[in-house]
Motif scaffolding. Sequence first.
Motif, PDB file in Angstrom:
ATOM      1  N   LEU A 141      -2.925  16.852  14.680  1.00  0.00           N
ATOM      2  CA  LEU A 141      -2.331  16.155  15.704  1.00  0.00           C
ATOM      3  C   LEU A 141      -3.149  14.953  16.257  1.00  0.00           C
ATOM      4  CD1 LEU A 141      -0.168  16.289  18.321  1.00  0.00           C
ATOM      5  CD2 LEU A 141      -1.984  17.552  19.373  1.00  0.00           C
ATOM      6  N   PHE A 142      -4.469  15.041  16.104  1.00  0.00           N
ATOM      7  CA  PHE A 142      -5.138  13.815  16.469  1.00  0.00           C
ATOM      8  C   PHE A 142      -4.974  12.680  15.372  1.00  0.00           C
ATOM      9  CE2 PHE A 142      -8.673  16.015  18.869  1.00  0.00           C
ATOM     10  CZ  PHE A 142      -8.045  16.397  19.958  1.00  0.00           C
ATOM     11  N   ASP A 143      -4.633  13.037  14.236  1.00  0.00           N
ATOM     12  CA  ASP A 143      -4.307  12.065  13.092  1.00  0.00           C
ATOM     13  C   ASP A 143      -3.138  11.433  13.677  1.00  0.00           C
ATOM     14  OD1 ASP A 143      -4.115  10.432  10.925  1.00  0.00           O
ATOM     15  OD2 ASP A 143      -4.367  12.084   9.517  1.00  0.00           O
ATOM     16  N   LEU A 144      -2.143  12.003  14.130  1.00  0.00           N
ATOM     17  CA  LEU A 144      -0.863  11.663  14.082  1.00  0.00           C
ATOM     18  C   LEU A 144      -0.776  10.603  15.152  1.00  0.00           C
ATOM     19  CD1 LEU A 144       2.193  11.549  13.589  1.00  0.00           C
ATOM     20  CD2 LEU A 144       2.577  13.680  14.881  1.00  0.00           C
ATOM     21  N   LEU A 145      -1.448  11.268  16.295  1.00  0.00           N
ATOM     22  CA  LEU A 145      -1.474  10.284  17.581  1.00  0.00           C
ATOM     23  C   LEU A 145      -2.310   9.158  17.588  1.00  0.00           C
ATOM     24  CD1 LEU A 145      -1.490  13.357  20.409  1.00  0.00           C
ATOM     25  CD2 LEU A 145       0.514  12.083  19.504  1.00  0.00           C
ATOM     26  N   PRO A 165       0.671  -1.271  -0.051  1.00  0.00           N
ATOM     27  CA  PRO A 165       0.027   0.069   0.056  1.00  0.00           C
ATOM     28  C   PRO A 165       0.865   1.137  -0.051  1.00  0.00           C
ATOM     29  CG  PRO A 165      -0.331  -1.121   2.162  1.00  0.00           C
ATOM     30  CD  PRO A 165       0.674  -1.869   1.088  1.00  0.00           C
ATOM     31  N   ALA A 166       0.353   2.436  -0.567  1.00  0.00           N
ATOM     32  CA  ALA A 166       0.952   3.681  -0.610  1.00  0.00           C
ATOM     33  C   ALA A 166       1.331   4.153   0.744  1.00  0.00           C
ATOM     34  CB  ALA A 166       0.213   4.527  -1.478  1.00  0.00           C
ATOM     35  N   ARG A 167       2.357   4.943   1.136  1.00  0.00           N
ATOM     36  CA  ARG A 167       2.632   5.294   2.370  1.00  0.00           C
ATOM     37  C   ARG A 167       1.777   6.411   2.697  1.00  0.00           C
ATOM     38  NH1 ARG A 167       7.066   8.713   4.869  1.00  0.00           N
ATOM     39  NH2 ARG A 167       6.766  10.183   3.302  1.00  0.00           N
ATOM     40  N   LYS A 168       0.998   6.446   3.810  1.00  0.00           N
ATOM     41  CA  LYS A 168       0.410   7.649   4.196  1.00  0.00           C
ATOM     42  C   LYS A 168       1.308   8.873   4.745  1.00  0.00           C
ATOM     43  CE  LYS A 168      -3.296   5.084   6.630  1.00  0.00           C
ATOM     44  NZ  LYS A 168      -3.813   4.734   7.721  1.00  0.00           N
ATOM     45  N   PRO A 169       1.032   9.879   4.156  1.00  0.00           N
ATOM     46  CA  PRO A 169       1.989  10.987   4.595  1.00  0.00           C
ATOM     47  C   PRO A 169       1.905  11.446   5.971  1.00  0.00           C
ATOM     48  CG  PRO A 169      -0.005  11.847   3.126  1.00  0.00           C
ATOM     49  CD  PRO A 169      -0.028  10.344   3.337  1.00  0.00           C
ATOM     50  N   THR A 170       2.905  11.891   6.465  1.00  0.00           N
ATOM     51  CA  THR A 170       2.806  12.341   7.892  1.00  0.00           C
ATOM     52  C   THR A 170       1.902  13.677   8.073  1.00  0.00           C
ATOM     53  OG1 THR A 170       5.006  11.880   8.330  1.00  0.00           O
ATOM     54  CG2 THR A 170       4.167  13.324   9.948  1.00  0.00           C
ATOM     55  N   PRO A 171       0.907  13.538   9.057  1.00  0.00           N
ATOM     56  CA  PRO A 171      -0.053  14.470   9.235  1.00  0.00           C
ATOM     57  C   PRO A 171       0.772  15.854   9.417  1.00  0.00           C
ATOM     58  CG  PRO A 171      -0.792  12.645  10.550  1.00  0.00           C
ATOM     59  CD  PRO A 171       0.503  12.582   9.924  1.00  0.00           C
ATOM     60  N   ARG A 172       0.230  17.054   8.618  1.00  0.00           N
ATOM     61  CA  ARG A 172       0.617  18.204   8.951  1.00  0.00           C
ATOM     62  C   ARG A 172      -0.347  19.539   9.040  1.00  0.00           C
ATOM     63  NH1 ARG A 172       6.101  17.750   7.828  1.00  0.00           N
ATOM     64  NH2 ARG A 172       6.788  16.433   6.176  1.00  0.00           N
ATOM     65  N   PRO A 173      -0.133  20.259  10.112  1.00  0.00           N
ATOM     66  CA  PRO A 173      -1.032  21.185  10.138  1.00  0.00           C
ATOM     67  C   PRO A 173      -1.250  22.201   8.841  1.00  0.00           C
ATOM     68  CG  PRO A 173       0.201  21.499  11.989  1.00  0.00           C
ATOM     69  CD  PRO A 173       0.815  20.201  11.223  1.00  0.00           C
ATOM     70  N   GLY A 174      -2.402  22.495   8.542  1.00  0.00           N
ATOM     71  CA  GLY A 174      -2.707  22.927   7.201  1.00  0.00           C
ATOM     72  C   GLY A 174      -3.070  22.161   6.096  1.00  0.00           C
ATOM     73  N   GLN A 175      -2.942  21.049   6.428  1.00  0.00           N
ATOM     74  CA  GLN A 175      -3.362  19.836   5.314  1.00  0.00           C
ATOM     75  C   GLN A 175      -4.507  19.292   5.673  1.00  0.00           C
ATOM     76  OE1 GLN A 175      -1.464  19.827   2.389  1.00  0.00           O
ATOM     77  NE2 GLN A 175      -0.314  21.598   3.074  1.00  0.00           N
ATOM     78  N   PRO A 176      -5.212  18.603   4.626  1.00  0.00           N
ATOM     79  CA  PRO A 176      -6.305  17.761   5.114  1.00  0.00           C
ATOM     80  C   PRO A 176      -5.765  16.421   5.423  1.00  0.00           C
ATOM     81  CG  PRO A 176      -6.544  18.523   2.730  1.00  0.00           C
ATOM     82  CD  PRO A 176      -5.231  18.990   3.164  1.00  0.00           C
ATOM     83  N   VAL A 177      -6.492  15.898   6.698  1.00  0.00           N
ATOM     84  CA  VAL A 177      -5.831  14.590   7.136  1.00  0.00           C
ATOM     85  C   VAL A 177      -6.940  13.514   7.230  1.00  0.00           C
ATOM     86  CG1 VAL A 177      -4.116  15.773   8.524  1.00  0.00           C
ATOM     87  CG2 VAL A 177      -6.325  15.598   9.476  1.00  0.00           C
ATOM     88  N   ARG A 178      -6.708  12.679   7.686  1.00  0.00           N
ATOM     89  CA  ARG A 178      -8.024  11.354   7.984  1.00  0.00           C
ATOM     90  C   ARG A 178      -8.894  11.905   8.943  1.00  0.00           C
ATOM     91  NH1 ARG A 178      -6.311   6.609  11.889  1.00  0.00           N
ATOM     92  NH2 ARG A 178      -5.501   8.159  12.769  1.00  0.00           N
ATOM     93  N   GLY A 179     -10.384  12.070   8.340  1.00  0.00           N
ATOM     94  CA  GLY A 179     -11.335  12.560   9.209  1.00  0.00           C
ATOM     95  C   GLY A 179     -11.528  14.173   9.226  1.00  0.00           C
TER      96      GLY A 179
END
Length: 112
Positions: free
Chosen positions: A26-30, A2-16
């Motif tokens: 932060l919630f996505d990363l943690l 599977p493709a690598r998920k990018p590291t969540p970053r403020p200002g970018q869309p994240v999971r959810g």
Amino acid sequence: MPARKPTPRPGQPVRGSKSGQPLMALFDLLGRRWAITVLWSLRHSPLNFRELQAAAEGIATSVLNTRLRELREAALVVTGDDGYELTELGASLLAAGQPLVAWADAWAEERP
């Protein structure tokens, strides 16, 4: 593979969340498996890879490598002379979580 998920970053869309809000990143990363365990394991002192793997019982080598990469990219962990350690930002995150630790302890005491 599977493709690598990018590291969540403020200002970018994240999971959810598509908002880019820093808290959502932060919630996505943690929320990623073992991320909090890795940070928690480093709260007292640096650990080398094997020590960190032992502290996070059951974590696969590949998952630990991935979490460490993400936490380094998020500026929460660095590789130092003594192994992996929290950055000032990582330590401040754990300090900010202390009220949750106190709440969880009180909750545990209240539960039968």
